[in-house]
Design a protein around this motif. Structure first.
Motif, PDB file in Angstrom:
ATOM      1  N   PRO A  69      39.758  56.120  39.667  1.00  0.00           N
ATOM      2  CA  PRO A  69      39.814  54.738  39.152  1.00  0.00           C
ATOM      3  C   PRO A  69      41.144  54.443  38.457  1.00  0.00           C
ATOM      4  CG  PRO A  69      37.697  55.737  38.615  1.00  0.00           C
ATOM      5  CD  PRO A  69      38.577  56.837  39.135  1.00  0.00           C
ATOM      6  N   GLY A  70      41.663  55.433  37.743  1.00  0.00           N
ATOM      7  CA  GLY A  70      42.946  55.250  37.075  1.00  0.00           C
ATOM      8  C   GLY A  70      44.081  55.077  38.072  1.00  0.00           C
ATOM      9  N   ILE A  71      44.048  55.826  39.152  1.00  0.00           N
ATOM     10  CA  ILE A  71      45.092  55.708  40.171  1.00  0.00           C
ATOM     11  C   ILE A  71      45.040  54.334  40.832  1.00  0.00           C
ATOM     12  CG2 ILE A  71      45.836  56.572  42.421  1.00  0.00           C
ATOM     13  CD1 ILE A  71      45.019  59.381  41.462  1.00  0.00           C
ATOM     14  N   LEU A  72      43.830  53.845  41.084  1.00  0.00           N
ATOM     15  CA  LEU A  72      43.693  52.516  41.684  1.00  0.00           C
ATOM     16  C   LEU A  72      44.224  51.438  40.740  1.00  0.00           C
ATOM     17  CD1 LEU A  72      40.143  52.798  43.321  1.00  0.00           C
ATOM     18  CD2 LEU A  72      42.361  52.766  44.485  1.00  0.00           C
ATOM     19  N   LEU A  73      43.893  51.538  39.458  1.00  0.00           N
ATOM     20  CA  LEU A  73      44.366  50.554  38.491  1.00  0.00           C
ATOM     21  C   LEU A  73      45.879  50.664  38.306  1.00  0.00           C
ATOM     22  CD1 LEU A  73      43.468  48.332  36.576  1.00  0.00           C
ATOM     23  CD2 LEU A  73      43.135  50.051  34.805  1.00  0.00           C
ATOM     24  N   TRP A  74      46.388  51.869  38.308  1.00  0.00           N
ATOM     25  CA  TRP A  74      47.831  52.130  38.208  1.00  0.00           C
ATOM     26  C   TRP A  74      48.576  51.457  39.360  1.00  0.00           C
ATOM     27  CZ3 TRP A  74      50.243  57.206  40.177  1.00  0.00           C
ATOM     28  CH2 TRP A  74      51.545  57.366  39.699  1.00  0.00           C
ATOM     29  N   THR A  75      48.035  51.628  40.564  1.00  0.00           N
ATOM     30  CA  THR A  75      48.649  51.020  41.740  1.00  0.00           C
ATOM     31  C   THR A  75      48.558  49.498  41.684  1.00  0.00           C
ATOM     32  OG1 THR A  75      48.023  52.965  43.053  1.00  0.00           O
ATOM     33  CG2 THR A  75      48.636  50.971  44.263  1.00  0.00           C
ATOM     34  N   ALA A  76      47.395  48.981  41.281  1.00  0.00           N
ATOM     35  CA  ALA A  76      47.221  47.527  41.194  1.00  0.00           C
ATOM     36  C   ALA A  76      48.163  46.926  40.154  1.00  0.00           C
ATOM     37  CB  ALA A  76      45.771  47.206  40.849  1.00  0.00           C
TER      38      ALA A  76
END
Length: 389
Positions: A69-76
């Motif tokens: 989830p952190g990687i997805l938010l980081w990318t977004a």
């Protein structure tokens, strides 16, 4: 090579050491050198993702989840920064050097437009790692003129003369490093760091508040008039809590500035309150809470309610005992526009509390501190911080 250099630039500049911030001035040159829009996208993404590399771990800590989830938010989160720079990138005619004639002026103008867009809402809501933050290291005490000089320097970094600009800015950097003195505390102020982890503010018992009052009274010196506690230190702000604290401070010639949450049916405000033996009042409402985890505007749009409110351009400075104080709560310390908004009102000091337990294992809190110190040095202001870890 451009992409790798951009990533290294973001990683070094935003490692939590204030004197490393000027490395960020290399980014405009790397962006302007990009031979294609795709390369400009990857250069921008490399810088932003490296600068915000602590986000995946921070999100995992906050939600008690794995890194995905952190990687997805980081990318977004990178889409805002990357999208602005990709849209404003301008290729050069074949055979032309950057900074030649109208083409060079157009590139510089486009980069200045990117600086503005990522510095102010709506894109500036996730405007981390802004290169202008380094102005406080290169031009300490220059105030608004330092910001102008930094802006001009960044524009020059997009031209064919970027090596000369880098040498000049590097000279300012070396001089500043050799003579650097950290900002002073405001006279009569003290910040108290806590190490209560995620439990801070979640214990609403009177024993918790009694212990915190005892801590305040223990650290208060003869010349101390104001003690700052971290964000969320008091938990929910209620009339009972206000009275309890005022009674607990009787006999102490000190005022406490502490974080709390004000709840109502529509959501809540993340605030700083001012408490003394004589009064207890809300001092400051956060202008920009953390998006997603705190600020969730879609709830209001769908009629659900809840989430923290963003006061955006409200209360740029607050009055306390005749002083004008600029307050930056946690996330606001990473952004450009809240501090510039406050500086327009000529504050006499900066108060920067935070709650960084969720950032354990990352450099996020150190980056926040470096950012605040840089802005304090630029405008020649004393600063007091108070963090929970």
């Amino acid at each position: 090579m451009l992409i790798a250099a951009s990533g290294a630039c973001g990683c070094i500049a935003w490692r939590g050491h204030v004197l490393a911030l000027p490395v960020a001035v290399l980014f405009p040159a790397l962006w302007a050198m990009s031979p294609s829009r795709l390369t400009a996208v990857l250069v921008s993404a490399g810088y932003f993702l490296a600068a915000s590399r602590g986000l995946p771990q921070g999100v995992a800590n906050f939600y008690g989840a794995d890194l995905w989830p952190g990687i997805l938010l980081w990318t977004a989160a990178s889409l805002s920064f990357t999208g602005v720079h990709a849209a404003l990138w301008k290729g050069r005619p074949e055979g032309k050097s950057p900074g030649v004639g109208r083409t060079g002026l157009a590139i510089a103008a486009r980069y200045l437009a990117a600086l503005v867009l990522i510095g102010f809402p709506p894109f500036g809501i996730i405007g981390w790692a802004h290169p202008l933050t380094a102005a406080g290291v290169l031009f300490p005490g220059w105030g608004w003129w330092g910001l102008v000089a930094m802006t001009a320097g960044l524009a020059m970094m997009t031209s064919r003369y970027w090596p000369a600009a880098a040498i000049v800015l590097g000279g300012f950097w070396l001089w500043s490093t050799a003579t650097w003195i950290s900002p002073n505390l405001p006279e009569g102020w003290m910040g108290v760091d806590l190490e209560q982890g995620e439990s801070l503010g979640r214990d609403s018992t009177l024993d918790y508040h009694r212990d915190l009052i005892a801590t305040v009274r223990a650290v208060a010196g003869e010349k101390t008039r104001f003690i700052v506690l971290p964000e969320s230190a008091l938990g929910f702000w209620t009339p009972t809590v206000a009275r309890f604290w005022s009674q607990g401070l009787r006999g102490a010639e000190v005022s406490v500035i502490a974080g709390a949450d004000v709840i109502d049916p529509g959501g809540y405000d993340n605030v700083m309150v001012a408490i003394s033996a004589d009064e207890a009042r809300i001092l400051y409402r956060q202008r920009m809470p953390v998006p997603v985890s705190m600020w969730q505007p879609w709830r209001a749009w769908t009629g659900q309610g809840g989430g923290a409110r963003a006061d955006l351009f409200g209360n740029p400075v607050v009055q306390i005992n005749g002083q004008k104080v600029a307050t930056l709560i946690c996330y606001e310390q990473l952004l450009l526009w809240p501090i510039l908004h406050s500086m327009l009102h000529s504050p006499t000091a900066i108060v920067a509390p935070g709650n960084g337990w969720w950032a354990a294992g990352t450099s996020i809190v150190a980056i926040q501190n470096a950012s605040v110190m840089a802005w304090a040095k630029l405008f020649g202001l004393p600063v007091v911080t108070a963090f929970n870890r």
